[in-house]
Design a protein around this motif. Structure first.
Motif, PDB file in Angstrom:
ATOM      1  N   HIS A  49       8.171  55.683 -96.985  1.00 44.84           N
ATOM      2  CA  HIS A  49       6.940  56.135 -96.338  1.00 44.84           C
ATOM      3  C   HIS A  49       5.713  55.622 -97.081  1.00 44.84           C
ATOM      4  O   HIS A  49       4.740  55.192 -96.459  1.00 44.84           O
ATOM      5  CB  HIS A  49       6.921  57.664 -96.250  1.00 44.84           C
ATOM      6  N   ILE A  53       2.528  55.771 -95.008  1.00 43.57           N
ATOM      7  CA  ILE A  53       2.706  57.051 -94.311  1.00 43.57           C
ATOM      8  C   ILE A  53       2.692  58.167 -95.353  1.00 43.57           C
ATOM      9  O   ILE A  53       3.411  58.110 -96.344  1.00 43.57           O
ATOM     10  CB  ILE A  53       4.049  57.073 -93.544  1.00 43.57           C
ATOM     11  N   GLU A  61       5.439  65.524 -95.334  1.00 44.54           N
ATOM     12  CA  GLU A  61       6.462  66.210 -94.514  1.00 44.54           C
ATOM     13  C   GLU A  61       7.845  66.127 -95.143  1.00 44.54           C
ATOM     14  O   GLU A  61       8.717  66.934 -94.847  1.00 44.54           O
ATOM     15  CB  GLU A  61       6.506  65.620 -93.101  1.00 44.54           C
ATOM     16  N   PHE A  79      11.858  68.714 -93.505  1.00 42.40           N
ATOM     17  CA  PHE A  79      12.047  67.365 -94.053  1.00 42.40           C
ATOM     18  C   PHE A  79      12.039  66.286 -92.969  1.00 42.40           C
ATOM     19  O   PHE A  79      12.939  65.443 -92.900  1.00 42.40           O
ATOM     20  CB  PHE A  79      13.361  67.274 -94.836  1.00 42.40           C
ATOM     21  N   ALA A  80      11.025  66.349 -92.093  1.00 45.56           N
ATOM     22  CA  ALA A  80      11.002  65.419 -90.949  1.00 45.56           C
ATOM     23  C   ALA A  80      10.507  64.045 -91.374  1.00 45.56           C
ATOM     24  O   ALA A  80       9.426  63.895 -91.929  1.00 45.56           O
ATOM     25  CB  ALA A  80      10.106  65.969 -89.847  1.00 45.56           C
ATOM     26  N   LEU A  81      11.293  63.028 -91.077  1.00 42.15           N
ATOM     27  CA  LEU A  81      10.856  61.639 -91.216  1.00 42.15           C
ATOM     28  C   LEU A  81       9.801  61.343 -90.162  1.00 42.15           C
ATOM     29  O   LEU A  81       9.848  61.893 -89.057  1.00 42.15           O
ATOM     30  CB  LEU A  81      12.034  60.687 -90.951  1.00 42.15           C
ATOM     31  N   SER A  82       8.889  60.438 -90.493  1.00 44.16           N
ATOM     32  CA  SER A  82       7.972  59.984 -89.442  1.00 44.16           C
ATOM     33  C   SER A  82       8.753  59.191 -88.393  1.00 44.16           C
ATOM     34  O   SER A  82       8.503  59.310 -87.211  1.00 44.16           O
ATOM     35  CB  SER A  82       6.862  59.132 -90.029  1.00 44.16           C
ATOM     36  N   THR A  83       9.687  58.375 -88.867  1.00 43.57           N
ATOM     37  CA  THR A  83      10.528  57.622 -87.930  1.00 43.57           C
ATOM     38  C   THR A  83      11.865  57.323 -88.600  1.00 43.57           C
ATOM     39  O   THR A  83      11.919  57.145 -89.820  1.00 43.57           O
ATOM     40  CB  THR A  83       9.873  56.297 -87.492  1.00 43.57           C
ATOM     41  N   ASP A  84      12.923  57.270 -87.820  1.00 41.53           N
ATOM     42  CA  ASP A  84      14.205  56.829 -88.376  1.00 41.53           C
ATOM     43  C   ASP A  84      14.609  55.481 -87.781  1.00 41.53           C
ATOM     44  O   ASP A  84      15.770  55.090 -87.827  1.00 41.53           O
ATOM     45  CB  ASP A  84      15.302  57.891 -88.194  1.00 41.53           C
ATOM     46  N   ASN A  85      13.599  54.759 -87.280  1.00 41.21           N
ATOM     47  CA  ASN A  85      13.837  53.399 -86.797  1.00 41.21           C
ATOM     48  C   ASN A  85      13.560  52.377 -87.887  1.00 41.21           C
ATOM     49  O   ASN A  85      12.755  52.632 -88.776  1.00 41.21           O
ATOM     50  CB  ASN A  85      12.902  53.087 -85.628  1.00 41.21           C
TER      51      ASN A  85
END
Lengths: 673, 673
Positions: A306, A311, A315, A321-327
């Motif tokens: 991040h 980023i 979070e 523990f949310a990722l901004s994206t897992d792509n």
């Protein structure tokens, strides 16, 4: 079949076809889809299309006949042989002309999709097939009677000379295109990404391009500059992560962000600047500049990921523990303020979950457990232990909060693995006397010359692998009991058992500093190893198994420890000892695979999507396994109450504030369980 | 048909279908593909989906029956009616429920693909269908039991709530996503470009987005900020092109680059800075900032186009006048250092040829001669006159080097069209006395109060349209002969005919300054108009015609001149006078069309590819036409030798140096012919 056609057979592919006499071998190969490399497009410049002519007689229509009907070597081939040392039995397939039946052997080094053989026999090789390809072109000059853009005549050349169509182009290429074409006297080499977009142009023939695979660790950043055409690692280098000045570990860096508005931007800047400096150093060794790097791949844990991407990692510092994206991310140097070739393409591997990062995705790509029948447990041990468990049917992932004990932190004499650190330990079970080895010396501490061999560093402390060994040896010598208590009764037997108030410790080295293993040290390792073990067990539960086929330990610590001692301490589930191996820096290898093989990028994206993410924090079974695993080695039955109070190690993350504005300055520690 | 289904008919589309009672009207419309707008996705927030209920009785199964079976207005609709002034007879189609057969009328303002009606009846309307769409979403919160990235839950919401799939996202969106989602309490509006890529995210509901269409002229830059949803022009503004300090006209700017290494970069910076300042001014009027601009389109001549894009325009300064590219460019603000929304998408219309720019592509898009049967000649008059000739079967383009005379330069009393400039002229053929009008006054110079009406400016000079009129009137009054000579014999008749050494001039205004039309002025206009006419004739030759169906004059000059006088002077080929019209700022209109309608972007790319590019410089017939067209009005037969030596106007471009390094400092003028 016309009389003027000849049969051309390519080995090892076995592809064959009939071609008119006069056909260049390279053209025949292209028609048949035979994999022969070429950058210069058949101009006899790059020498990549070398082939051998088959020898001996082959039967045709039942009659033995000669199969070596190629034109004589001409000027171009002779010059290439002379100037570039082409072997006498080799031919340039763009110059050699079919004059009758012929068998052509394509050597491995002339194939586009070469294989890089990795040293370890247990892992797959890397097929070199980068996302970027070079094309050498001769471009038509502009003509007032038929006006067209210079770029459009480049496209025309790509179509006519390479059958590549449907391209678009980066603006920075258009900006330099006109001068480059004129400088190259209308011959240029272009780099095309994914057969879709022109990302670079150079005057004349350019034969080599380079990329870098980066493993972005919390402590160290490692970079491998590779030749994208051969896969060869040109330079491997690294530096300390400059973010360390904001906090030694991930948790303190996330705290820093919470306490300092804009702190994430400071750390993003720091790591990007570090990466830029690293690239200057690395390319200097190759007499180049960072502008020669046209591809880059990055792996790192979620917080590093991040911060690299700019980023805010806040979070990731608290549930859920949310990722901004897992792509995965396809980016350009400008996106990340990186000083590479302006057309460079960056691929950042995907994070798997809030605690399982792109580094673990790299491990997955390197070890590819999803291709195997046997169920593999892969553990990358750091402050958290990221784990993958499964086989071709299912893959599970989790992270266990081992804390920094394995890295020597929270250990009284602990230190990072560096010269002067104790890394190997043996204890005589009779006398309880130790001997040890120190990083930087090949000698055991009881061998002659040891003091001399370490005179530059002395004995400074004990590193992760040393701690594992000393604890296991203490256990084997009976100094540590099943529940982890240091047995004070042995003080009568050896003066190395010392009393500290209500507990005891073991004197490993009576020097400056004195290095003791205290009861607290044992507890710290017990907590760490219990967390690791519990995570593995939890994944085994989820998979419905109670035995794993093999175990791979990845990362610096995982590669360094003696797997036997890891088993003795009960860090990992029971497994045949010879099935427990080191995977080395598998995360970095994964980054290198993604750099060199474009298909692997889709592969890891697909795999990450398929992986079942287990959050240990919300699994009651994790805590049960954890309590049981405090014992040495561990037990599966409920274990009697331990003699000291056990607290589970927390992901020591600052608590997420419920009110961003007011509480962001506060720092609280959250304990789980 | 089940008893619980109802027939729903939409007007004006006539689409119809059966739906269960209880179906929201919007949902029925979506199923049938009826075009009803909505941003909030049926949450009763945006109010874009308003419909009317059909009135009266309709026959069903031959029996008259009521067709207005909708649910009563509920809380949401009543609130919307109250707070947002929805008309009482309107319904929100997302809230109104089908309870029986019903006829629904979709008013024009509720359709996504609204039409913007353009004032002129001769041009097509613009269908509003921008490349960017807004979607309002409610996003699922993160869940530790099923970890996923925030972005992936945004995709999930887009799929579930809007059936939009296969998206990717700009990094700057990912960078702000987590805070935006939390600020919007998991409701956000995202902007999606081409249904492919998420380019912006805002907390809560956002209903309006804005774009700007820019016409980048050598002298002035004009910008129109438009509401992308309605097509409405919010602000029209402009500024002088700050590049003017590097040279008044294109040729001198290209010279500046040749003489000053890095001069192109200075000019690129200057124009980009000007654009940024312009956006600050324009958005301030709307109480917004440049970050509210999420789309931009640009047109401009080839040199302006290249300098905006950061491409050295040197190649455009000499034969073969090669463009760097004749493709359209899809860019981001970062590519051009423009201060817009970071996710803004920029579309730069394609240049057609080295002398026919993206401004002419804008003219083509605006006037769309390629859709018509009748053959149209479109002329955009500036320092060069860009021309399009053709119809749906073929379109040709060329540029004629008219020079700056039409813009008042190289004319003794000439000046730009600005207050104080003479713009209309009449000459009494008996007395040879003139009267004129000046920009800024409605009165003729012989009318009472004229002096008072111009007291702020006085009479300062004569602008392009004034020059055309005075020359045409001089011709009609017999002051100018067929070959362009001012008839000195008339000096006996009027003191306004003055002797200048060997030639004569006509005194138009005896003030301060004195404004005379000299023989040189007549020659300059003769050269300009001959070039224009010759270019048009050349295209007519290529098309094999000797008469055009209609003529459109575009650009500031083209819009301002009285077409009658243009015909009298023989600037344009013969055509019925009522078929000669002004197209206004057609280049800017083309930019606006490209901004508001995404299909038009492919359209202009296809058209530009199809256009046949004619380079006047290499066409011998051009010179022949040019010589003939020196006469007033013009002649088609070989014209007798003119009384003064005629030199063709050159594209006054510095000669392209054959040796870049040494000669780049020299400035030479090249003459053609």
């Amino acid at each position: 079949m016309s009389e003027k056609e000849a049969l051309v057979v390519f080995t090892p592919s076995g592809k064959r076809g009939h071609f008119p006499h006069g056909t260049p071998v390279l053209q025949a190969a292209r028609k048949l889809g035979v994999d022969i490399d070429s950058i210069c497009g058949g101009n006899g410049l790059c020498g990549r299309c070398q082939v051998n002519v088959g020898e001996g007689e082959f039967a045709k229509h039942g009659i033995a006949s000669s199969w070596d009907h190629l034109s004589e070597k001409g000027f171009v081939e002779n010059r290439y042989q002379e100037k570039r040392n082409m072997k006498a039995d080799r031919r340039l397939s763009c110059q050699a002309i079919v004059e009758g039946d012929v068998v052509i052997d394509v050597p491995a080094d002339s194939q586009v999709h070469k294989q890089v053989v990795r040293k370890s026999a247990t892992v797959r090789d890397i097929a070199i097939d980068p996302a970027i390809r070079l094309y050498y072109l001769t471009v038509r000059e502009p003509d007032m009677h038929d006006p067209s853009g210079d770029l459009e005549r480049v496209y025309e050349a790509l179509e006519q000379q390479w059958e590549v169509t449907g391209l678009s182009t980066d603006l920075h290429v258009i900006q330099v295109l006109q001068t480059t074409l004129r400088k190259g006297k209308w011959s240029v080499t272009v780099a095309v990404h994914n057969d879709e977009r022109v990302i670079a142009v150079w005057p004349g023939l350019r034969e080599r391009i380079f990329g870098v695979a980066v493993d972005l660790g919390s402590t160290t950043i490692a970079a491998h500059v590779c030749d994208l055409m051969s896969g060869e690692v040109m330079v491997s280098t690294g530096l300390m992560n400059p973010q360390i000045r904001f906090g030694e570990d991930l948790m303190s860096r996330v705290s820093y962000v919470m306490m300092n508005p804009g702190g994430d931007k400071e750390m993003t800047e720091a790591v990007r600047e570090g990466l830029n400096n690293l690239m200057v150093e690395a390319t200097k060794e190759m007499d180049m500049t960072p502008h020669d790097i046209i591809a880059a791949t990055y792996v790192g844990n979620p917080v590093m990921h991040h911060l690299l991407l700019g980023i805010d990692p806040t979070e990731l510092g608290g549930a859920p523990f949310a990722l901004s994206t897992d792509n995965a991310q396809d980016l350009t140097p400008r996106d990340l303020d990186l000083n590479l070739h302006p057309g460079a393409r960056i691929f950042v591997l995907p994070c798997i979950a809030g605690h399982v990062g792109a580094d673990t995705a790299g491990v997955a790509l390197s070890e590819a457990p999803y291709n195997e029948d046997e169920i593999t447990l892969i553990v990358d041990v750091g402050t958290n232990a990221e784990m993958l468990l499964g086989n071709k049917d299912r893959i599970l992932a989790a992270s266990s909060p081992t804390g920094p004990a394995f890295e020597g932190a929270q250990i009284s004499g602990g230190q990072r693995a560096a010269p002067g650190a104790i890394e190997r330990v043996r204890i005589d079970p009779e006398t309880l006397e130790p001997k040890f080895r120190v990083i930087g010396s090949e000698l055991w501490s009881n061998e002659e010359g040891f003091e001399e061999s370490i005179k530059n560093t002395g004995v400074m402390g004990i590193c992760g692998s040393g701690i594992i060994e000393v604890l296991a040896e203490m256990y084997l010598a009976g100094i540590i009991l099943l529940d982890g208590t240091i047995d004070g009764n042995l003080a009568t037997k050896s003066s190395r058992i010392e009393s500290d108030d209500r507990t005891f410790s073991y004197l490993l080295h009576d020097g400056e500093p004195r290095i003791c293993i205290t009861q607290n040290d044992v507890r710290a390792i017990q907590l760490a190893k219990a967390a690791l073990y519990a995570g593995a067990r939890l994944l085994m539960d989820k998979l419905g198994i109670d035995h794993v086929g093999k175990v791979k330990l990845a990362g610096a610590f995982g590669s360094h420890i003696d797997t036997k001692y890891a088993m003795i301490l009960g860090m990992i589930p029971d497994c045949e000892l010879e099935k427990v191996t080191s995977a080395g820096n598998a995360a970095g290898t994964g980054a290198r695979i993604a750099l060199l093989n474009k298909a692997s990028r889709q592969e890891i994206k697909d795999v990450v999507r398929k992986i079942e993410k287990i959050e240990t924090a919300v699994e009651p079974r994790f805590q049960e396994h954890f309590i049981n695993a405090m014992a040495i080695p561990h037990k599966t039955d409920p274990y009697p109450k331990l003699s000291t109070q056990v607290k589970m190690p927390a992901r020591v993350m600052p608590e997420k504030s419920s009110d961003e504005g007011e509480d962001s300055g506060r720092r609280r520690r959250r304990r789980r369980g």
